[in-house]
Scaffold this motif. Sequence first.
Motif, short mmCIF file in Angstrom:
data_model
loop_
_atom_site.label_atom_id
_atom_site.label_comp_id
_atom_site.label_asym_id
_atom_site.label_seq_id
_atom_site.Cartn_x
_atom_site.Cartn_y
_atom_site.Cartn_z
N ILE A 229 1.10 -0.97 -0.01
CA ILE A 229 -0.19 -0.10 -0.27
C ILE A 229 0.33 1.61 0.18
O ILE A 229 2.20 1.15 0.76
CB ILE A 229 -0.97 0.27 1.34
CG1 ILE A 229 -2.13 -0.96 0.43
CG2 ILE A 229 -1.73 1.19 1.12
CD1 ILE A 229 -2.88 -1.16 2.03
N SER A 230 0.66 1.91 -1.32
CA SER A 230 1.35 3.34 -0.92
C SER A 230 1.71 4.17 0.39
O SER A 230 0.28 4.87 0.75
CB SER A 230 0.63 4.10 -2.18
OG SER A 230 1.25 5.15 -2.37
N PRO A 231 2.19 4.59 0.45
CA PRO A 231 2.64 5.42 2.08
C PRO A 231 2.64 6.67 1.29
O PRO A 231 2.62 7.01 0.43
CB PRO A 231 3.67 5.23 2.41
CG PRO A 231 4.93 4.26 1.69
CD PRO A 231 3.64 3.70 0.52
N ALA A 232 2.42 7.65 1.65
CA ALA A 232 2.18 8.88 1.39
C ALA A 232 3.86 9.18 1.67
O ALA A 232 5.02 9.27 1.85
CB ALA A 232 2.37 10.12 2.64
N ILE A 233 4.33 10.73 0.79
CA ILE A 233 5.54 10.97 0.69
C ILE A 233 6.33 10.64 1.88
O ILE A 233 7.63 10.59 1.98
CB ILE A 233 6.02 12.05 -0.18
CG1 ILE A 233 4.27 12.34 -1.58
CG2 ILE A 233 7.04 13.41 -0.18
CD1 ILE A 233 4.95 13.79 -2.43
N LYS A 234 5.82 11.77 3.06
CA LYS A 234 7.00 11.80 4.57
C LYS A 234 7.29 11.28 4.68
O LYS A 234 7.83 10.58 5.78
CB LYS A 234 6.12 12.94 5.31
CG LYS A 234 4.33 12.50 5.56
CD LYS A 234 4.42 13.21 6.83
CE LYS A 234 2.82 12.42 7.23
NZ LYS A 234 1.53 12.19 6.05
#
Length: 347
Positions: A229-234
């Motif tokens: 699952i794609s994490p947020a950029i940070k």
Amino acid sequence: TWHLKKIPQIVRERTFSLDSPKFEAKTKLELNSVCGIECQRKLPVPSLSDLKNLLSYETVFENGTRTLTEVSVLGAVLDPDRNTTTRRASRKKRQIYGTDSRFSIYDKKFMTNFPFNTAVKISTGCSGILVSPKHVLTAAHCLHNGKDYVKGSKRLRVGLMKTKSRGNGRKRKGGTSDGMPSFQWTRVKSTHIPKGWFKGVSGDIALDYDYALLELKRPHKRKYMELGISPAIKMMPGSMIHFSGFDNDRSGQLVYRFCSISDESSDLFYQYCDAEPGSTGSGIYLRLKEPNKKKWKRKIIAVYSGHQWVDINGEQQDYNVAVRITPLKYAQICFWIHGNDENCTLG
């Protein structure tokens, strides 16, 4: 770290037959302007009935028959964190930004080993990535233009890399003996595309749904890459993403690149990874730590969709765009791979 997330459930409600597609669309490796970052942020959160419609899907089989499967969605969180990160970089109107930072992989040892061996070529001119012993993830627009399936998708094939070992340095059919990949082509048994991609449903092409899953006729024995699952950029180390594909301007070569992400919406990543048509459909991956383990693991977190003109504050800007694997998309793709949702409860 890869964080475990509770995944919504995609449940098959009913499947019925549709007319066979015409297979008359032209393959377009670059899409026209779509709803950009500012526009994305203003979109209303889809309702449960919207999601049911967008995540229902068409399946096309190798004999040309087609079905539509309606689904219901259980346990979806309908208040996605609308990201507001904005980092601007200088823009040039092309897909290579500044100095070309792509690497062509020539070494057979790298090319035929993980993670590079997971990259595949799609016969319509795109790339894809192995996600199970018999499934390939790619971009929907490699197969369908929003209205009809593209001509080449009727007899769709997937090319898995192999390196030449026979021959005396002479060029051979399908590749060369100098370390460039040649391909072992496998027929595709069926393809799944979410209804959200079709123009009739979304009113326009919805880039958020530019992904498709291909089921191969014969399983392969290679190492594949798992979905994540794609994490947020940070939450990404150095905000860096990686992907490999078969760019048109470097014929016969596997091209690898990495770059940082410039911006994100809840469904898309906007970045300046150097790319050319042909790499569309590549799996974008990250390497993060497994929870409570010292091991690192690479997982696919997005599908590379290609170059996009997007509207930002009324101005046209260009980015290379990728479709994020959100918990909902993870549930859908995982359901397509396994045929049930039992193996998909934790992302």
